[in-house]
Design an enzyme around this catalytic site. Structure first.
Site, PDB file in Angstrom:
ATOM      1  N   SER A  94       3.719   1.281  10.406  1.00 30.31           N
ATOM      2  CA  SER A  94       4.780   1.454   9.162  1.00 30.31           C
ATOM      3  C   SER A  94       5.741   2.418   9.306  1.00 30.31           C
ATOM      4  O   SER A  94       6.840   2.585   8.881  1.00 30.31           O
ATOM      5  CB  SER A  94       4.008   1.303   7.849  1.00 30.31           C
ATOM      6  N   CYS A 131      -0.388   4.841   5.503  1.00 33.53           N
ATOM      7  CA  CYS A 131      -0.440   4.711   6.969  1.00 33.53           C
ATOM      8  C   CYS A 131       0.776   5.509   7.570  1.00 33.53           C
ATOM      9  O   CYS A 131       0.769   6.407   8.469  1.00 33.53           O
ATOM     10  CB  CYS A 131      -0.332   3.309   7.538  1.00 33.53           C
ATOM     11  N   ARG A 143      -0.499  -4.561  10.939  1.00 30.31           N
ATOM     12  CA  ARG A 143       1.311  -4.254  10.635  1.00 30.31           C
ATOM     13  C   ARG A 143       1.801  -3.866  11.832  1.00 30.31           C
ATOM     14  O   ARG A 143       3.179  -3.640  12.005  1.00 30.31           O
ATOM     15  CB  ARG A 143       1.342  -3.038   9.732  1.00 30.31           C
ATOM     16  N   HIS A 177      -7.432   2.435  12.359  1.00 29.60           N
ATOM     17  CA  HIS A 177      -7.406   3.956  12.784  1.00 29.60           C
ATOM     18  C   HIS A 177      -8.732   4.495  13.575  1.00 29.60           C
ATOM     19  O   HIS A 177      -8.454   5.248  14.517  1.00 29.60           O
ATOM     20  CB  HIS A 177      -6.674   4.887  11.530  1.00 29.60           C
ATOM     21  N   GLU A 202       1.012  -0.936  -0.072  1.00 30.73           N
ATOM     22  CA  GLU A 202       0.083  -0.149   0.034  1.00 30.73           C
ATOM     23  C   GLU A 202       1.116   1.186  -0.028  1.00 30.73           C
ATOM     24  O   GLU A 202       2.182   1.540   0.733  1.00 30.73           O
ATOM     25  CB  GLU A 202      -0.632   0.016   1.198  1.00 30.73           C
ATOM     26  N   CYS A 204       2.668  -0.272   4.443  1.00 28.64           N
ATOM     27  CA  CYS A 204       1.626   0.362   4.198  1.00 28.64           C
ATOM     28  C   CYS A 204       2.077   1.820   4.500  1.00 28.64           C
ATOM     29  O   CYS A 204       2.140   2.380   5.560  1.00 28.64           O
ATOM     30  CB  CYS A 204       0.492   0.096   5.067  1.00 28.64           C
ATOM     31  N   CYS A 238      -5.770  -1.233   5.608  1.00 28.79           N
ATOM     32  CA  CYS A 238      -6.005  -1.748   7.171  1.00 28.79           C
ATOM     33  C   CYS A 238      -7.215  -0.964   7.496  1.00 28.79           C
ATOM     34  O   CYS A 238      -7.164  -0.332   8.571  1.00 28.79           O
ATOM     35  CB  CYS A 238      -4.694  -1.402   8.065  1.00 28.79           C
ATOM     36  N   CYS A 265      -5.922   5.109   5.824  1.00 29.02           N
ATOM     37  CA  CYS A 265      -5.446   3.749   5.010  1.00 29.02           C
ATOM     38  C   CYS A 265      -6.957   3.008   4.836  1.00 29.02           C
ATOM     39  O   CYS A 265      -7.408   2.576   5.863  1.00 29.02           O
ATOM     40  CB  CYS A 265      -4.495   2.917   5.751  1.00 29.02           C
TER      41      CYS A 265
HETATM   42  N1  NFV Z   1       1.186   0.817   9.070  1.00 30.18           N
HETATM   43  C1  NFV Z   1      -0.115   0.512   8.901  1.00 30.18           C
HETATM   44 FE1  NFV Z   1      -1.649   0.231   8.775  1.00 30.18          FE
HETATM   45  C2  NFV Z   1      -1.777  -1.346   9.392  1.00 30.18           C
HETATM   46  N2  NFV Z   1      -1.789  -2.427   9.607  1.00 30.18           N
HETATM   47  C3  NFV Z   1      -2.093   0.938  10.422  1.00 30.18           C
HETATM   48  O1  NFV Z   1      -2.249   1.350  11.525  1.00 30.18           O
HETATM   49  O2  NFV Z   1      -1.887  -0.315   6.941  1.00 30.18           O
HETATM   50 NI1  NFV Z   1      -2.706   0.593   6.059  1.00 30.18          NI
END
Ligand code: NFV
Ligand code: HEM
Ligand code: HEM
Ligand code: SF4
Ligand code: SF4
Ligand code: F3S
Ligand code: MG
Lengths: 227, 364, 557
Positions: free
Chosen positions: C507, C554, C484, C68, C14, C551, C64, C61
């Site tokens: 990330s 993120c 992640r 959040h 991502e 990601c 995931c 994101c």
């Molecule tokens: N790094 C990240 Fe995320 C995740 N898992 C989020 O907190 O991916 Ni889009």
């Protein structure tokens, strides 16, 4: 204390169509404000056992839309009457383009708002220039309310009239902003009505020219030199 | 590996259909497209000789949620689109190649199919400083302009590419702009939503493939097929709204009965989307059905129309709690007070004049 | 002399990640990881209603999605002292589990698999042998010779069309591919099946949150109400739907994902010695069984492991100003007190400061600032977060299910404990926790059902929802374990508005640039030593990077 003696003539100022327009307008705006406020802040009812058993809020919206049409055509009619009615109802009275109108606006501010000396020079028979100008702004607000109102209505109607306004919400970036403006404009009407009603009674009280009743019977009592 | 391109005609023949079937299919398509009978030949020609539709999918300032939504489509399912219907030649999220090899694949398609490929964009483009979004050392702005040159059609996925979305919310620190604002003069299909419904995304692609032309768009560039109705007008809770039955706070008795969510901030009345009809994830549910008010995610600038749990937006500069009504009411009270003061002052200032007039009406 | 190569865009992740690598004698000797896209979400959040923050941060994101939102509602709840009802906690756990199962499976098949699986080699597979292989490792029903032969036909037709689409220009035929054609064909079959299945499991989000991606959350609970006697609420049908989806997920993960993972891993055991990187691991913990304020009830235990010492699990306190700090020495931001200082997120500052090179560019200035990610540190140390950290903390805490799972996979692959600290270990850990999740999700489900049966249907606490009930100032932290890794949001509320909001994302921990002391973060550290057979085709680099499941949307936000 000297008595000021005055002799007043009776003049037919507001023709029947203008009076009819005025009261239809006042009524529809009152209904539109009341229903509009309810649309914005619906009162929940907690008695109906089933949604299918009542439709009261649907009726509120129906009233809003019905009076919206009345309001709209009434407004169109007044536009027309501005072209064919008597001198007091003509368009050129409403837009301050002449020097004289500006002078009068200043005079009215001095006398009515600042409560300074009453200016014997300015003695309009119809609306005074400041009032006229305010009505002109009100007409613009009417227009805005119709553009936003019918613009939103276009999405829920198949009829040609609202459809003609469908472009307007897109101009504002969507219905949210349109509705927002529609809602804010309502406050303009509320404030306008408060001040307006006060002022017509105020003028009646100060001048005794029959301002209030003129919108009912059409007659005003004017001084010889009033123009 | 010897590489030969199959046309739709060849594929249809391989699937066991006759040339007559193929011609019948072409005249049907021509009819859909509203072509004269002379136009059938054109369609036959196009389908006999054209390879699978080449598609490139760009990612700029985004959350990749539109890609995620796309792979949730149930009809058609995405494996079928990717393998049988289009040739997805570039998409950072799924493609096997990386770095230089990815860039090469992109340029190969852009050259070979100049004027033929469909360009899909996910994400907005920063304009405050181009360096806010770079891929392979080049800026998003440069990439999007270059690719738009040879694109046959441009689709902006989601609110990011259609309207700037969350990163364009005030104060828009990166100067994020939607695709149509940086590609002036090009027709861009705005498939709105944050994200759009997967089936809607697939539906737009299928529309172009099956009917060979752009779907009808509204004035904001949204396909009418999916964005011509307000969520409110297709909402199954609408009878509750019309009856005046409202949720007053989350999980109250009324919420447990599924009443209308208007009073907890529902933006359904000002939002155009297909959620109430198609619903999400193969018709499973949609925000309102699951008890949360619509936040208006398919509308331009919806992030700044908040707060989400309040019907009227708060007024900029007046704080979260104040809205048009609170300000209006304040002004109303001030006006009332002004009137009262004016009334008193009038009686003082003009008493003399009021008292000393003697008026005779002259009845003519 | 080392040779600098650049991989940009890193695909099948991502977001926008760029890595620059110094290669010498066929190995990576140094690495620089850069996030090349920024949106400024922390800046945008200022001045907004704290109750809306979940929706803004959820859009950080879409891969995931939900995590959040969860961290966000928790930080607001924490700052205002709200306790969410047990049903809401279980529904959040169920949504959490669904997210893991979807995200990890998509990562394995659609983002990571092509690093190990040669799609073109699958064309020479024998369908009958493939069927035998498939049946020997699992009882998954789609495994007949006819099934694989149909797939092979479809695949050949696709390849012969000359339009390779997403497979165009891949590293097919690369020396580093080790799977036999049959294993490759089986993996391609499951690539497609996983694509089909992943859209089912997320319906759990749709049922409780109205949509996926980006389901709805609520400060104080969850927005969906429970009412067994109403078709507009969560009722027996909706709950049964969730149960069915969980059952399907259990089958798919246990019969497809895990067997595939072990089968592929058995061919790549050399990767158990590559890509270890850092030796410190951090976990906030999550999945409360008895409320979020009782960490001892967490399925994922909280803790820190230093220097790979599995005999000691240290405590963490994200609210302590001395523990977690973010640096911007090599990031395109500036701090008022100077870019050498570290800042705790409560004191955090986000001010963009791009210092070049201006695009188009060939190389970053890695001596100076070179990424949009900030650099988080725990007590000054670089930490790895993610599935591997969670498995290690669980294992080191001595929890039975972890010990069983970890020793199980080590035995199956016949590798020592040290094998965990590697690219392969990371990928295996992800599978293990997904498998654990299938069991736990049933526990959440059963507990939710039991609650409802006992007459508790509450899903939200709303006494403190109205801003009029809030103090003038408040602050809080909301933690979770995103797929992640460790994720937390810090909020400061002033006059009912967000005064400061900071995210430190998994990330960001792993992919950030160096800190003020020049210490590398996890990506950069673990790339060192990675073999690179052909610098033109950096397949091995992708393997190690993908093992973190990057990601970057993120990481930067
Ligand atoms: N790094 C990240 Fe995320 C995740 N898992 C989020 O907190 O991916 Ni889009
Ligand atoms: C003086 C004139 C009017 C006033 C004061 C008024 C006031 C209002 C108010 C306060 C609302 C609620 C907005 C909100 O809170 O979101 C509303 C809604 C609305 N009004 Fe008006 N309105 C007026 C004229 C009109 C006209 C001429 C139309 C034309 C059709 C119209 C159509 C609508 C529509 C379509 C809505 C939205 C209803 C819904 O979505 O359910 N209004 N109005
Ligand atoms: C008790 C209620 C009301 C009374 C007694 C009243 C009275 C009057 C009077 C006497 C005039 C003529 C004023 C002049 O000579 O300058 C007038 C004009 C006007 N009033 Fe009212 N009014 C009332 C309510 C309203 C309301 C609610 C509205 C709409 C918001 C309204 C809108 C207007 C307009 C637009 C004019 C100008 C008419 C024209 O020139 O066509 N009035 N009103
Ligand atoms: S439109 Fe919304 S869902 Fe799509 S990429 Fe942008 S933020 Fe994500
Ligand atoms: S829930 Fe929202 S969309 Fe549905 S009827 Fe109520 S206000 Fe309209
Ligand atoms: S929030 Fe978005 S998903 Fe649909 S119901 Fe509202 S448009
Ligand atoms: Mg941050």
């Amino acid at each position: 204390m000297d008595m000021i003696k005055k002799t007043r003539n009776v003049v037919y100022v507001w023709e029947f169509p203008v009076r009819l327009y005025h009261w239809i307008n006042a009524l529809s705006i009152t209904v539109l404000i009341a229903t509009g406020l309810l649309i914005g802040h619906p009162i929940g009812i907690h008695l109906a056992p089933e949604a299918s058993m009542t439709y009261w809020f649907g009726w509120v919206r129906f009233l809003h839309f019905a009076f919206a049409f009345l309001f709209f055509f009434n407004f169109i009619f007044r536009m027309y009457w501005g072209l064919v009615g008597n001198e007091y109802s003509r368009w050129f009275n409403y837009i301050p383009i002449r020097k004289k109108q500006w002078a009068q606006i200043w005079a009215v501010i001095k006398s009515d708002v600042l409560l300074l000396k009453y200016d014997e020079e300015s003695k309009p028979i119809g609306h005074n220039a400041l009032a006229s100008f305010t009505y002109f702004l009100t007409f613009l607000a009417f227009l805005l309310q119709c553009l936003t109102g019918f613009g939103m209505y276009a999405a829920m109607s198949q009829s040609w009239l609202p459809k003609m306004f469908a472009w307007f919400p897109h101009l504002l970036g969507g219905d949210m902003m349109t509705r927002q403006i529609h809602h804010i404009t309502m406050w303009f009407f509320i404030l306008f009505a408060m001040v307006h009603i006060y002022l017509v009674f105020y003028h009646d009280y100060i001048e005794r020219k029959g301002t209030v009743s003129s919108m009912i019977g059409g007659w005003k009592f004017v001084d010889k030199d009033d123009k | 590996m010897a590489i030969k391109q199959k046309t739709l005609y060849e594929e249809i023949r391989e699937a066991g259909h006759s040339r007559r079937d193929f011609l019948r299919f072409c005249s049907m398509m021509a009819a859909y497209l509203g072509l004269e009978s002379s136009g059938v030949a054109q369609v036959v020609e196009a389908l006999e000789n054209n390879p699978r539709l080449p598609v490139v999918w760009f990612h700029f300032q985004e959350c990749t949620c539109c890609s995620e939504s796309f792979i949730r489509s149930s009809h058609p399912i995405v494996a079928d689109i990717i393998l049988d219907k289009i040739s997805l030649d570039y998409t950072e999220t799924l493609m096997a190649a990386a770095g230089n090899q990815a860039e090469e694949a992109l340029h190969a398609t852009m050259e070979k199919y100049h004027g033929e490929y469909v360009m899909l964009v996910e994400g907005s483009i920063p304009t405050e400083n181009e360096a806010y979004c770079c891929i392979g050392g080049r800026s998003a702005l440069e990439i999007v302009k270059e690719a738009a040159e040879g694109a046959k059609a441009i689709i902006a996925w989601g609110n990011c590419a259609s309207a700037g979305c969350v990163q364009a919310a005030k104060p828009n620190p990166t100067g994020a702009k939607p695709v149509h604002k940086v590609l002036k003069g090009k027709t861009v299909i705005n498939v709105q939503g944050c994200p759009p419904i997967g089936e809607v995304m697939a539906g737009v692609i299928v529309h172009i493939l099956a009917f060979g032309r752009m779907p009808q768009l509204d004035r904001m560039g949204r396909p009418k097929a999916f964005y011509s109705r307000r969520v409110h007008d297709t909402c199954y809770r609408r009878p509750n709204y019309d009856a005046g039955l409202f949720v007053e706070s989350f999980d109250d008795e009324n919420a447990k009965k599924g009443y209308c969510l208007y009073k907890v901030g529902c933006k359904g009345p000002v939002t155009y989307n297909a959620c109430g009809v198609i619903r999400w994830n193969n018709g499973t549910s949609y925000p309102i059905q699951s008890g949360h008010p619509c936040i208006g995610c398919s509308e331009e600038g919806f992030w700044d129309n908040g707060p989400f749990y309040q019907h009227l937006p708060s007024f900029p500069g007046f704080g979260i709690e104040s809205n048009a009504d609170k300000i209006g009411l304040g002004l109303g009270i001030a006006t009332g007070a002004g009137i009262a003061a004016h009334f008193l002052a009038t009686n003082v200032a003009k008493r003399k004049r009021i008292k000393n007039e003697d008026i005779v009406i002259n009845e003519k | 002399m080392a040779n600098r190569i650049v991989v940009d865009p890193v695909t099948r992740i991502e977001g926008h990640l760029r890595v620059e690598l110094d290669i010498q004698n066929g190995k990576v000797v140094d690495a620089y990881s850069s996030g090349t896209m920024v949106r400024g979400i922390e800046i945008i959040l200022k001045g907004r209603d704290p109750r809306d923050a979940w929706a803004f941060t959820e859009r950080v994101c879409g891969v995931c999605t939900t995590v959040h939102a969860l961290a966000s509602v928790r930080c607001v709840e924490n700052s205002l002292g709200m306790i969410v009802p047990p049903n809401a906690e279980m529904i959040r756990n169920l949504m959490f589990a669904a997210q893991y199962m979807q995200d990890h499976v998509v990562h394995f098949y659609h983002l990571h698999a092509l690093d190990w699986v040669d799609v073109v080699s699958a064309l020479s597979a024998d369908p009958a042998a493939t069927s035998t292989l498939a049946q020997s490792i699992s009882k998954w029903p789609n495994s007949s010779p006819g099934y694989f032969s149909d797939l092979k036909k479809r695949l050949s037709k696709f390849v012969e069309s000359g339009q390779l689409g997403i497979f165009a220009n891949g590293y097919w035929g690369h020396n580093a591919y080790k799977l036999p054609p049959e294993a490759n064909l089986m993996a391609v079959a499951h690539y497609l099946e996983a694509l089909e299945w992943q859209k089912e499991i997320v319906k759990i989000h749709t049922i409780f949150g109205g949509k996926n991606p980006h389901p709805n959350y609520l400060v104080g609970g969850v927005p969906c109400s429970i009412n067994l006697d109403e078709n507009n609420a969560i009722n027996a049908e909706r709950l049964a739907y969730v149960g069915t989806l969980l059952g399907q997920a259990q089958d798919f993960i246990n019969q497809v994902y895990i067997p595939d993972l072990l089968a592929v891993a058995s061919f790549y055991k050399d990767w158990a010695a590559i890509g270890g990187g850092l030796s410190n691991y951090l976990v906030y913990g999550d999945l409360p069984m008895n409320g979020y304020n009782d960490p001892s009830s967490f399925k994922f235990p909280r803790g820190v492991i230093m220097n790979r010492n599995l005999n000691e699990v240290q405590e963490i306190n994200p609210a302590d100003l001395e523990e977690i700090q973010e640096f911007v020495t090599h990031s395109w931001y500036e701090y008022e007190e100077g870019d050498e200082t570290g800042k705790h997120p409560f004191e955090g500052e986000t001010k963009l400061n791009f210092t070049g090179p201006n695009p188009p560019y060939d190389q970053l200035n890695v001596e100076g600032k070179y990424s949009w990610m900030k650099t988080p540190r725990w007590k000054g140390n670089a930490m790895e977060v993610g599935p591997l950290s969670r498995m290690l903390v669980g294992f080191a805490s001595g929890k039975d299910e972890y010990v069983e799972a970890v020793t199980g996979v080590l035995t199956a692959l016949d590798v020592p404990v040290e094998a965990l600290f590697s690219t392969l270990g990371r990928t295996a850990a992800r599978g293990l926790e997904t498998q654990l999740m299938t069991g736990w999700s049933m526990e959440f489900y059963n507990q939710l059902m039991a609650n409802i049966k006992n007459g508790d249907t509450r899903t939200a606490t709303t006494e403190l929802f109205d801003p009029d009930t809030w103090p003038d100032e408040a602050q809080g932290v909301g933690m979770t374990e995103a797929p992640r890794g460790a994720l937390a949001h810090w909020i400061k509320i002033k006059d009912k508005k967000i005064n400061n909001y900071q995210l430190v994302v998994p990330s960001t921990w792993n992919a950030s640039p160096r800190d003020a002391k020049g210490q590398r973060s996890a990506y950069e550290a673990s790339l060192i030593g990675t073999p690179v057979d052909d610098p033109e085709k950096p397949l091995e680099v992708l393997r190690t990077i993908h093992s973190f499941d990057p990601c970057i949307a993120c990481a930067v936000h």
